[in-house]
Enzyme design. Structure first.
Site, PDB file in Angstrom:
ATOM      1  N   LYS A   9     -49.753   8.601  82.925  1.00 45.98           N
ATOM      2  CA  LYS A   9     -49.485   9.866  82.677  1.00 45.98           C
ATOM      3  C   LYS A   9     -49.939  11.155  83.202  1.00 45.98           C
ATOM      4  CE  LYS A   9     -46.126   9.782  79.280  1.00 45.98           C
ATOM      5  NZ  LYS A   9     -44.916  10.377  78.187  1.00 45.98           N
ATOM      6  N   TYR A  49     -36.440  13.453  82.973  1.00 46.72           N
ATOM      7  CA  TYR A  49     -35.786  13.231  81.217  1.00 46.72           C
ATOM      8  C   TYR A  49     -34.915  13.581  81.257  1.00 46.72           C
ATOM      9  CZ  TYR A  49     -40.635  11.057  80.532  1.00 46.72           C
ATOM     10  OH  TYR A  49     -42.404  10.588  79.677  1.00 46.72           O
ATOM     11  N   PHE A  57     -38.054  19.103  73.048  1.00 48.95           N
ATOM     12  CA  PHE A  57     -39.302  18.874  73.470  1.00 48.95           C
ATOM     13  C   PHE A  57     -39.366  18.328  74.958  1.00 48.95           C
ATOM     14  CE2 PHE A  57     -38.731  14.965  71.419  1.00 48.95           C
ATOM     15  CZ  PHE A  57     -38.391  14.140  73.050  1.00 48.95           C
ATOM     16  N   ARG A 102     -51.404   2.884  74.148  1.00 54.36           N
ATOM     17  CA  ARG A 102     -51.375   4.234  73.651  1.00 54.36           C
ATOM     18  C   ARG A 102     -52.532   4.727  72.367  1.00 54.36           C
ATOM     19  NH1 ARG A 102     -44.339   4.918  74.149  1.00 54.36           N
ATOM     20  NH2 ARG A 102     -44.743   6.653  74.947  1.00 54.36           N
ATOM     21  N   ASN A 112     -49.246  11.202  75.912  1.00 55.45           N
ATOM     22  CA  ASN A 112     -49.721   9.675  75.313  1.00 55.45           C
ATOM     23  C   ASN A 112     -49.753   8.749  76.149  1.00 55.45           C
ATOM     24  OD1 ASN A 112     -46.799   9.571  76.688  1.00 55.45           O
ATOM     25  ND2 ASN A 112     -45.678   9.268  74.143  1.00 55.45           N
ATOM     26  N   HIS A 115     -45.631   6.118  80.293  1.00 57.15           N
ATOM     27  CA  HIS A 115     -44.248   5.708  80.125  1.00 57.15           C
ATOM     28  C   HIS A 115     -43.630   4.648  80.210  1.00 57.15           C
ATOM     29  CE1 HIS A 115     -39.978   6.566  80.632  1.00 57.15           C
ATOM     30  NE2 HIS A 115     -39.703   5.423  81.734  1.00 57.15           N
ATOM     31  N   GLU A 126     -35.082   3.905  87.174  1.00 54.53           N
ATOM     32  CA  GLU A 126     -35.781   4.646  86.765  1.00 54.53           C
ATOM     33  C   GLU A 126     -37.046   4.099  88.104  1.00 54.53           C
ATOM     34  OE1 GLU A 126     -36.781   6.055  82.240  1.00 54.53           O
ATOM     35  OE2 GLU A 126     -37.970   3.955  83.019  1.00 54.53           O
TER      36      GLU A 126
HETATM   37  P1  GDP Z   1     -40.960   6.514  75.178  1.00 53.69           P
HETATM   38  O1  GDP Z   1     -39.671   5.796  75.574  1.00 53.69           O
HETATM   39  O2  GDP Z   1     -41.839   5.527  73.958  1.00 53.69           O
HETATM   40  O3  GDP Z   1     -42.263   7.166  76.164  1.00 53.69           O
HETATM   41  O4  GDP Z   1     -39.877   8.017  73.719  1.00 53.69           O
HETATM   42  P2  GDP Z   1     -38.782   9.414  74.258  1.00 53.69           P
HETATM   43  O5  GDP Z   1     -37.918   8.347  75.014  1.00 53.69           O
HETATM   44  O6  GDP Z   1     -38.320   9.030  72.747  1.00 53.69           O
HETATM   45  O7  GDP Z   1     -39.790   9.773  74.888  1.00 53.69           O
HETATM   46  C1  GDP Z   1     -39.662  10.669  75.951  1.00 53.69           C
HETATM   47  C2  GDP Z   1     -41.559  10.900  75.831  1.00 53.69           C
HETATM   48  O8  GDP Z   1     -41.825  12.320  74.941  1.00 53.69           O
HETATM   49  C3  GDP Z   1     -42.325   9.995  74.725  1.00 53.69           C
HETATM   50  O9  GDP Z   1     -43.200   9.630  75.162  1.00 53.69           O
HETATM   51  C4  GDP Z   1     -43.468  11.567  74.444  1.00 53.69           C
HETATM   52  O10 GDP Z   1     -44.712  11.951  75.323  1.00 53.69           O
HETATM   53  C5  GDP Z   1     -42.296  12.347  73.901  1.00 53.69           C
HETATM   54  N1  GDP Z   1     -41.700  12.881  72.947  1.00 53.69           N
HETATM   55  C6  GDP Z   1     -40.997  12.046  72.162  1.00 53.69           C
HETATM   56  N2  GDP Z   1     -41.191  13.032  70.644  1.00 53.69           N
HETATM   57  C7  GDP Z   1     -41.399  13.448  70.799  1.00 53.69           C
HETATM   58  C8  GDP Z   1     -41.456  14.664  70.071  1.00 53.69           C
HETATM   59  O11 GDP Z   1     -40.825  14.772  69.073  1.00 53.69           O
HETATM   60  N3  GDP Z   1     -42.309  15.424  70.264  1.00 53.69           N
HETATM   61  C9  GDP Z   1     -43.054  15.931  71.606  1.00 53.69           C
HETATM   62  N4  GDP Z   1     -43.779  17.097  71.566  1.00 53.69           N
HETATM   63  N5  GDP Z   1     -43.151  14.837  72.377  1.00 53.69           N
HETATM   64  C10 GDP Z   1     -41.873  13.943  72.373  1.00 53.69           C
END
Ligand code: GDP
Length: 133
Positions: A9, A49, A57, A102, A112, A115, A126
């Site tokens: 990222k 996304y 968010f 991470r 973080n 992805h 994807e």
């Molecule tokens: P991942 O699969 O671990 O990347 O997590 P998710 O698919 O749940 O979320 C996608 C991305 O959205 C994450 O990598 C984070 O960068 C962001 N994200 C997820 N949860 C939150 C949140 O509660 N707050 C914010 N600001 N970003 C979030």
């Protein structure tokens, strides 16, 4: 052999962590079978996304992913999807296990660093999103 999609990222690209993160994959016996450096448009990030479109968010997430270049890779290994999730660590770097990408490189839940696809269905979707042929 299974394939998964990984993205380095913008926060990690900005800090020149590209090679360090690729080395983590190589050290863990992933083969990087495709790679592309891209700068996404916001509409591309919104499509990528889409599963998160109802989340509070979502807008910030799409602005962020399209804020600078990213490195998109197809990683191959047995059980690649789960293995990649394991070495990435938890979504929130503060909660990620020591030694994970991470934990080592992430700044915050939004910045973080990486992805990784979370299921076979999403990995296939994807990969074809970024690699058309
Ligand atoms: P991942 O699969 O671990 O990347 O997590 P998710 O698919 O749940 O979320 C996608 C991305 O959205 C994450 O990598 C984070 O960068 C962001 N994200 C997820 N949860 C939150 C949140 O509660 N707050 C914010 N600001 N970003 C979030």
């Amino acid at each position: 052999m299974e394939k998964t999609l990984s993205i380095i990222k913008p926060d990690a690209m900005e800090r020149n962590l590209e090679d360090k993160i690729k080395n983590v994959f190589i050290r863990n016996n992933f083969e990087i079978v495709r790679e592309r450096k891209v700068k996404l448009e916001k509409k591309d990030a919104e499509q990528f996304y889409k599963v998160h479109e109802t989340k509070p968010f979502y807008n910030d997430l799409c602005n962020y992913l399209s804020s600078g270049p990213v490195l998109v890779m197809v990683l191959q290994k047995e059980n690649a999807i789960a293995e990649n999730r394991k070495i990435m660590g938890a979504t929130n770097p503060e909660e990620a296990d020591p030694g994970t990408i991470r934990k080592e490189f992430g700044i915050s839940i939004d910045k973080n660093s990486v992805h990784g696809s979370d299921s076979k269905e999403n990995a296939d979707k994807e990969i074809s999103f970024f690699f058309k042929d």
